[in-house]
Enzyme design. Structure first.
Site, PDB file in Angstrom:
ATOM      1  N   ASP A 131      48.863 -24.668  24.806  1.00 27.22           N
ATOM      2  CA  ASP A 131      50.118 -23.994  25.147  1.00 27.22           C
ATOM      3  C   ASP A 131      50.179 -23.612  26.623  1.00 27.22           C
ATOM      4  O   ASP A 131      51.200 -23.812  27.285  1.00 27.22           O
ATOM      5  CB  ASP A 131      50.301 -22.727  24.305  1.00 27.22           C
ATOM      6  CG  ASP A 131      50.543 -23.014  22.836  1.00 27.22           C
ATOM      7  OD1 ASP A 131      50.857 -24.172  22.504  1.00 27.22           O
ATOM      8  OD2 ASP A 131      50.404 -22.081  22.032  1.00 27.22           O
ATOM      9  N   ASP A 141      44.539 -16.799  20.230  1.00 33.21           N
ATOM     10  CA  ASP A 141      45.225 -17.869  19.504  1.00 33.21           C
ATOM     11  C   ASP A 141      44.558 -19.208  19.809  1.00 33.21           C
ATOM     12  O   ASP A 141      44.478 -19.612  20.968  1.00 33.21           O
ATOM     13  CB  ASP A 141      46.694 -17.906  19.908  1.00 33.21           C
ATOM     14  CG  ASP A 141      47.507 -18.945  19.146  1.00 33.21           C
ATOM     15  OD1 ASP A 141      46.936 -19.658  18.297  1.00 33.21           O
ATOM     16  OD2 ASP A 141      48.715 -19.029  19.399  1.00 33.21           O
ATOM     17  N   LYS A 154      50.099 -14.673  18.007  1.00 34.42           N
ATOM     18  CA  LYS A 154      50.132 -16.100  17.675  1.00 34.42           C
ATOM     19  C   LYS A 154      51.214 -16.808  18.467  1.00 34.42           C
ATOM     20  O   LYS A 154      52.189 -16.198  18.911  1.00 34.42           O
ATOM     21  CB  LYS A 154      50.394 -16.292  16.171  1.00 34.42           C
ATOM     22  CG  LYS A 154      49.291 -15.743  15.288  1.00 34.42           C
ATOM     23  CD  LYS A 154      48.024 -16.533  15.463  1.00 34.42           C
ATOM     24  CE  LYS A 154      46.937 -16.016  14.538  1.00 34.42           C
ATOM     25  NZ  LYS A 154      45.644 -16.550  14.880  1.00 34.42           N
ATOM     26  N   CYS A 155      51.053 -18.108  18.598  1.00 34.87           N
ATOM     27  CA  CYS A 155      51.998 -18.979  19.295  1.00 34.87           C
ATOM     28  C   CYS A 155      53.404 -18.709  18.774  1.00 34.87           C
ATOM     29  O   CYS A 155      53.581 -18.597  17.560  1.00 34.87           O
ATOM     30  CB  CYS A 155      51.596 -20.424  19.047  1.00 34.87           C
ATOM     31  SG  CYS A 155      52.689 -21.633  19.786  1.00 34.87           S
ATOM     32  N   PRO A 156      54.372 -18.572  19.623  1.00 32.74           N
ATOM     33  CA  PRO A 156      54.379 -18.759  21.080  1.00 32.74           C
ATOM     34  C   PRO A 156      54.264 -17.460  21.875  1.00 32.74           C
ATOM     35  O   PRO A 156      54.496 -17.455  23.072  1.00 32.74           O
ATOM     36  CB  PRO A 156      55.740 -19.407  21.318  1.00 32.74           C
ATOM     37  CG  PRO A 156      56.635 -18.697  20.333  1.00 32.74           C
ATOM     38  CD  PRO A 156      55.762 -18.483  19.103  1.00 32.74           C
TER      39      PRO A 156
END
Length: 77
Positions: A47, A41, A14-16
């Site tokens: 992103d 994600d 998941k981010c980041p």
């Protein structure tokens, strides 16, 4: 187009984390070489666009298939 110099599987992260792992991996490439990144994600498209715009790399292509995003990034100078 030639094969990417490196392929990174960031699926399940998941981010980041996908961008952070790509940033670390791209450091080992020469300017002009490409990296292919796979991510699941949903925030990845935004992103990676931001990452490339802010770091001087080129987002060559972006694709999605069955919930997996694939980004091809060319390292900037």
């Amino acid at each position: 187009m030639s094969e990417p110099a490196l392929t990174l599987d960031a699926s399940g992260l998941k981010c980041p984390l996908p961008v952070l792992k790509a940033r670390k991996a791209i450091k080992g490439l020469e300017a002009g070489q490409t990296i292919s990144v796979h991510s699941t994600d949903p925030a990845s498209p935004l992103d990676f666009k931001h990452f490339c715009n802010s770091s001087g790399h080129e987002l060559v292509s972006e694709a999605e298939s069955e919930g997996t995003f694939t980004f091809l990034i060319r390292k900037g100078a």
